[in-house]
Design a protein around this motif. Structure first.
Motif, PDB file in Angstrom:
ATOM      1  N   ARG A 189      26.143   4.226  -6.010  1.00 40.80           N
ATOM      2  CA  ARG A 189      26.649   5.422  -5.325  1.00 40.80           C
ATOM      3  C   ARG A 189      26.910   6.544  -6.330  1.00 40.80           C
ATOM      4  O   ARG A 189      26.533   7.702  -6.099  1.00 40.80           O
ATOM      5  CB  ARG A 189      27.928   5.084  -4.549  1.00 40.80           C
ATOM      6  CG  ARG A 189      27.704   4.242  -3.297  1.00 40.80           C
ATOM      7  CD  ARG A 189      29.026   3.895  -2.619  1.00 40.80           C
ATOM      8  NE  ARG A 189      29.701   5.096  -2.154  1.00 40.80           N
ATOM      9  CZ  ARG A 189      29.533   5.643  -0.954  1.00 40.80           C
ATOM     10  NH1 ARG A 189      28.694   5.080  -0.089  1.00 40.80           N
ATOM     11  NH2 ARG A 189      30.177   6.741  -0.604  1.00 40.80           N
ATOM     12  N   LEU A 190      27.548   6.207  -7.448  1.00 43.86           N
ATOM     13  CA  LEU A 190      27.829   7.227  -8.459  1.00 43.86           C
ATOM     14  C   LEU A 190      26.543   7.754  -9.088  1.00 43.86           C
ATOM     15  O   LEU A 190      26.404   8.956  -9.325  1.00 43.86           O
ATOM     16  CB  LEU A 190      28.735   6.652  -9.544  1.00 43.86           C
ATOM     17  CG  LEU A 190      30.239   6.668  -9.281  1.00 43.86           C
ATOM     18  CD1 LEU A 190      30.991   6.096 -10.472  1.00 43.86           C
ATOM     19  CD2 LEU A 190      30.727   8.078  -8.984  1.00 43.86           C
ATOM     20  N   ALA A 191      25.599   6.852  -9.382  1.00 39.16           N
ATOM     21  CA  ALA A 191      24.338   7.283  -9.981  1.00 39.16           C
ATOM     22  C   ALA A 191      23.634   8.296  -9.088  1.00 39.16           C
ATOM     23  O   ALA A 191      23.095   9.304  -9.563  1.00 39.16           O
ATOM     24  CB  ALA A 191      23.435   6.079 -10.238  1.00 39.16           C
ATOM     25  N   GLY A 192      23.628   8.025  -7.788  1.00 32.55           N
ATOM     26  CA  GLY A 192      22.979   8.954  -6.867  1.00 32.55           C
ATOM     27  C   GLY A 192      23.727  10.262  -6.731  1.00 32.55           C
ATOM     28  O   GLY A 192      23.132  11.344  -6.788  1.00 32.55           O
ATOM     29  N   SER A 193      25.041  10.202  -6.563  1.00 33.99           N
ATOM     30  CA  SER A 193      25.810  11.417  -6.301  1.00 33.99           C
ATOM     31  C   SER A 193      25.978  12.292  -7.542  1.00 33.99           C
ATOM     32  O   SER A 193      26.035  13.518  -7.437  1.00 33.99           O
ATOM     33  CB  SER A 193      27.191  11.061  -5.733  1.00 33.99           C
ATOM     34  OG  SER A 193      27.938  10.303  -6.662  1.00 33.99           O
ATOM     35  N   LEU A 194      26.047  11.658  -8.737  1.00 31.76           N
ATOM     36  CA  LEU A 194      26.274  12.436  -9.964  1.00 31.76           C
ATOM     37  C   LEU A 194      24.988  12.713 -10.743  1.00 31.76           C
ATOM     38  O   LEU A 194      25.008  13.452 -11.719  1.00 31.76           O
ATOM     39  CB  LEU A 194      27.270  11.704 -10.864  1.00 31.76           C
ATOM     40  CG  LEU A 194      28.675  11.494 -10.278  1.00 31.76           C
ATOM     41  CD1 LEU A 194      29.577  10.785 -11.289  1.00 31.76           C
ATOM     42  CD2 LEU A 194      29.295  12.816  -9.850  1.00 31.76           C
ATOM     43  N   GLY A 195      23.883  12.093 -10.347  1.00 36.07           N
ATOM     44  CA  GLY A 195      22.609  12.383 -11.005  1.00 36.07           C
ATOM     45  C   GLY A 195      22.434  11.695 -12.340  1.00 36.07           C
ATOM     46  O   GLY A 195      21.802  12.239 -13.251  1.00 36.07           O
ATOM     47  N   THR A 196      22.968  10.473 -12.490  1.00 38.00           N
ATOM     48  CA  THR A 196      22.746   9.706 -13.719  1.00 38.00           C
ATOM     49  C   THR A 196      21.662   8.663 -13.485  1.00 38.00           C
ATOM     50  O   THR A 196      21.250   8.421 -12.357  1.00 38.00           O
ATOM     51  CB  THR A 196      24.034   8.983 -14.161  1.00 38.00           C
ATOM     52  OG1 THR A 196      24.312   7.909 -13.255  1.00 38.00           O
ATOM     53  CG2 THR A 196      25.222   9.943 -14.192  1.00 38.00           C
ATOM     54  N   GLN A 221      20.122   7.403  -1.026  1.00 41.25           N
ATOM     55  CA  GLN A 221      20.979   7.913   0.048  1.00 41.25           C
ATOM     56  C   GLN A 221      22.074   8.825  -0.489  1.00 41.25           C
ATOM     57  O   GLN A 221      22.346   9.904   0.059  1.00 41.25           O
ATOM     58  CB  GLN A 221      21.602   6.751   0.817  1.00 41.25           C
ATOM     59  CG  GLN A 221      20.614   5.950   1.655  1.00 41.25           C
ATOM     60  CD  GLN A 221      21.184   4.618   2.096  1.00 41.25           C
ATOM     61  OE1 GLN A 221      22.371   4.329   1.889  1.00 41.25           O
ATOM     62  NE2 GLN A 221      20.342   3.777   2.698  1.00 41.25           N
ATOM     63  N   GLN A 222      22.698   8.411  -1.587  1.00 40.70           N
ATOM     64  CA  GLN A 222      23.796   9.207  -2.138  1.00 40.70           C
ATOM     65  C   GLN A 222      23.288  10.495  -2.794  1.00 40.70           C
ATOM     66  O   GLN A 222      23.958  11.529  -2.750  1.00 40.70           O
ATOM     67  CB  GLN A 222      24.588   8.377  -3.151  1.00 40.70           C
ATOM     68  CG  GLN A 222      25.344   7.221  -2.519  1.00 40.70           C
ATOM     69  CD  GLN A 222      26.316   7.681  -1.444  1.00 40.70           C
ATOM     70  OE1 GLN A 222      27.117   8.591  -1.649  1.00 40.70           O
ATOM     71  NE2 GLN A 222      26.243   7.053  -0.277  1.00 40.70           N
ATOM     72  N   ALA A 223      22.100  10.455  -3.383  1.00 38.35           N
ATOM     73  CA  ALA A 223      21.521  11.673  -3.952  1.00 38.35           C
ATOM     74  C   ALA A 223      21.235  12.689  -2.855  1.00 38.35           C
ATOM     75  O   ALA A 223      21.522  13.886  -3.004  1.00 38.35           O
ATOM     76  CB  ALA A 223      20.246  11.336  -4.721  1.00 38.35           C
ATOM     77  N   ALA A 224      20.679  12.218  -1.745  1.00 41.39           N
ATOM     78  CA  ALA A 224      20.402  13.125  -0.622  1.00 41.39           C
ATOM     79  C   ALA A 224      21.693  13.711  -0.063  1.00 41.39           C
ATOM     80  O   ALA A 224      21.776  14.899   0.250  1.00 41.39           O
ATOM     81  CB  ALA A 224      19.637  12.370   0.470  1.00 41.39           C
ATOM     82  N   GLU A 230      15.285  13.717  -5.082  1.00 41.33           N
ATOM     83  CA  GLU A 230      15.144  12.267  -4.979  1.00 41.33           C
ATOM     84  C   GLU A 230      15.061  11.643  -6.367  1.00 41.33           C
ATOM     85  O   GLU A 230      14.274  12.077  -7.204  1.00 41.33           O
ATOM     86  CB  GLU A 230      13.898  11.896  -4.180  1.00 41.33           C
ATOM     87  CG  GLU A 230      13.742  10.394  -4.000  1.00 41.33           C
ATOM     88  CD  GLU A 230      12.672  10.027  -2.981  1.00 41.33           C
ATOM     89  OE1 GLU A 230      12.181   8.891  -3.041  1.00 41.33           O
ATOM     90  OE2 GLU A 230      12.331  10.878  -2.149  1.00 41.33           O
ATOM     91  N   PRO A 231      15.878  10.638  -6.648  1.00 44.99           N
ATOM     92  CA  PRO A 231      15.886  10.024  -7.981  1.00 44.99           C
ATOM     93  C   PRO A 231      14.554   9.361  -8.321  1.00 44.99           C
ATOM     94  O   PRO A 231      13.820   8.903  -7.443  1.00 44.99           O
ATOM     95  CB  PRO A 231      17.008   8.982  -7.884  1.00 44.99           C
ATOM     96  CG  PRO A 231      17.844   9.406  -6.724  1.00 44.99           C
ATOM     97  CD  PRO A 231      16.897  10.058  -5.760  1.00 44.99           C
ATOM     98  N   ASP A 232      14.269   9.301  -9.610  1.00 48.20           N
ATOM     99  CA  ASP A 232      13.038   8.705 -10.120  1.00 48.20           C
ATOM    100  C   ASP A 232      13.316   7.257 -10.513  1.00 48.20           C
ATOM    101  O   ASP A 232      14.217   6.973 -11.303  1.00 48.20           O
ATOM    102  CB  ASP A 232      12.563   9.498 -11.344  1.00 48.20           C
ATOM    103  CG  ASP A 232      11.203   9.047 -11.854  1.00 48.20           C
ATOM    104  OD1 ASP A 232      10.712   7.980 -11.423  1.00 48.20           O
ATOM    105  OD2 ASP A 232      10.631   9.763 -12.704  1.00 48.20           O
ATOM    106  N   ARG A 233      12.531   6.323  -9.983  1.00 51.87           N
ATOM    107  CA  ARG A 233      12.712   4.914 -10.306  1.00 51.87           C
ATOM    108  C   ARG A 233      12.526   4.635 -11.800  1.00 51.87           C
ATOM    109  O   ARG A 233      12.976   3.591 -12.305  1.00 51.87           O
ATOM    110  CB  ARG A 233      11.730   4.063  -9.501  1.00 51.87           C
ATOM    111  CG  ARG A 233      12.123   3.890  -8.045  1.00 51.87           C
ATOM    112  CD  ARG A 233      11.077   3.075  -7.292  1.00 51.87           C
ATOM    113  NE  ARG A 233      11.494   2.822  -5.912  1.00 51.87           N
ATOM    114  CZ  ARG A 233      12.160   1.742  -5.526  1.00 51.87           C
ATOM    115  NH1 ARG A 233      12.466   0.803  -6.421  1.00 51.87           N
ATOM    116  NH2 ARG A 233      12.507   1.571  -4.260  1.00 51.87           N
TER     117      ARG A 233
END
Length: 393
Positions: A189-196, A221-224, A230-233
């Motif tokens: 959740r943090l990785a998506g919301s904070l962009g790490t 989901q959290q990045a959106a 959209e995060p890169d795998r």
């Protein structure tokens, strides 16, 4: 063309009690040097303060020592336990490390794994994840701040007052930051919301929010939700457990050295899924065989490792880096051999380094008759010309 996988080792470390801590830490430095020589991309180091098993108290200090002994490998913290530190001090240490390593560092952050560590500092484990989020948000604010911007934050456990980093990082715009995930969904959740980036430390244990089958969906989901791209795998690291030998029988025998100690430690620490509990009363060899049958690790040959990793990639949908857990399941000699087998036969398979040599070999073999025939004619012609010249003389 698909981006090739990166590979590394995650050295927590795990050293059973009863041995010299000085020599155990030296072993960790020596295998970091070996991993650098073998061409691994990354090595990560943990932070722990109790239990007598995971010995590195400051991964930043350890990285500084390892950086002096290595040339190419990137070095990361797995992890800095943010509730234990003031965020300004963490950020400043990372800028310093970034400069003295010339950009070879990666910053892994987490809430802290051992309840005994938190207990000694008077921290309620229920508060650790909220504290981690507050600290990480502050660290990112300091690193992402404009040159003339100062950061102020007030929480119930730290204060930032007109804070600013007095030197900027060596790496532009700042060293890579990765959020750790083990069992709960808080890391993804943090990785998506904070962009790490994301550091999945669940060791491939199936089920749960942090399992590889579910993790990336949470990040996306959290990045959106936060309005981020959209995060890169490629920014996702997944941890697995591997020990290799020339034969599967030898690999199983190698692990009688220390696997049972490892499982007992995790059971005592409360990480039952990682303990991979099996029935008691077996011989060391029977214990290893029963542990391996659980399917959460790979004890075998390089071919077995390729199958194991291919399955992990399929189940997860793909990721950027595979990290092997650094453990004391086998003796140092057998462990070094495992690292070498993995580097020689597994890493090239997933980096796409074998296709071109095989294609070139197959082409040369196919053309051999045609080319060697002409080469033979050329040799006969040269000999004839030389003989004729000698006769004329």
């Amino acid at each position: 063309m698909a981006r090739p996988l990166n590979f590394g080792v995650f050295i927590t470390p795990f050293h059973p009690v009863g041995q010299s801590p000085t020599l155990a830490l030296e072993y960790d430095l020596e295998r970091t040097v070996a991993l650098d020589r073998l061409g691994y991309d990354e090595v990560w180091f943990g932070e722990h303060h109790s239990g007598g098993y995971e010995l590195i108290a400051s991964p930043e200090v350890f990285i500084a020592a390892a950086a002096e002994r290595t040339r190419h490998v990137r070095l990361g913290t797995g992890v800095v336990s943010l509730p234990y530190h003031h965020p300004l001090m963490v950020a400043d240490r990372w800028v310093l490390l970034d400069h003295i390593t010339r950009g070879r560092v990666m910053f892994g952050a987490g809430p802290g794994a051992l309840p005994s560590d938190a207990y000694m500092m008077g921290i309620d484990p229920v508060n650790q994840r909220p504290m981690m989020q507050e600290a990480l948000e502050a660290i990112l604010a300091l690193l992402r701040a404009a040159p003339d911007e100062r950061i102020s934050r007030e929480t119930d456990w730290f204060t930032l007052r007109d804070a600013q980093l007095h030197i900027r990082p060596y790496t532009w715009p700042y060293p890579e930051i990765s959020t750790a995930a083990m069992i709960s969904p808080s890391g993804p959740r943090l990785a998506g919301s904070l962009g790490t980036s994301l550091l999945s430390l669940s060791m491939s244990v199936p089920g749960g929010y942090a399992a590889v089958e579910n993790t990336w969906d949470v990040v996306v989901q959290q990045a959106a939700k936060a309005g981020r791209p959209e995060p890169d795998r490629a920014n996702w690291r997944v941890l697995g457990i591997v020990h290799l030998a020339d034969t599967r029988e030898q690999a199983l025998q190698d692990c009688t050295y220390g696997l049972q100690d490892f499982a007992n430690y995790f059971g005592a620490a409360g990480f039952v899924p990682l303990a991979n509990e099996v029935a008691g009363g077996q011989s060391p060899r029977e214990f290893v065989e029963a542990y391996a049958e659980k399917g959460n690790c790979c004890i075998g040959t390089p071919g077995d490792a390729i199958v194991y990793l291919s399955d992990l990639l399929e189940r997860s949908g793909g990721f950027g880096t595979f990290l092997m857990l650094g453990h004391d399941w086998a003796s140092p000699q057998a462990t070094y051999h495992s690292y070498e087998l993995f580097a020689r036969e597994v890493i090239p398979h997933f980096k796409g380094q074998l296709t071109a040599p095989r294609a070139s070999h197959d082409w040369a073999k196919q053309m051999r008759g045609q080319l060697l025939g002409r080469a033979g004619e050329a040799i006969v012609k040269a000999i004839g010309e030389h003989t004729s010249e000698q006769e004329q003389r």
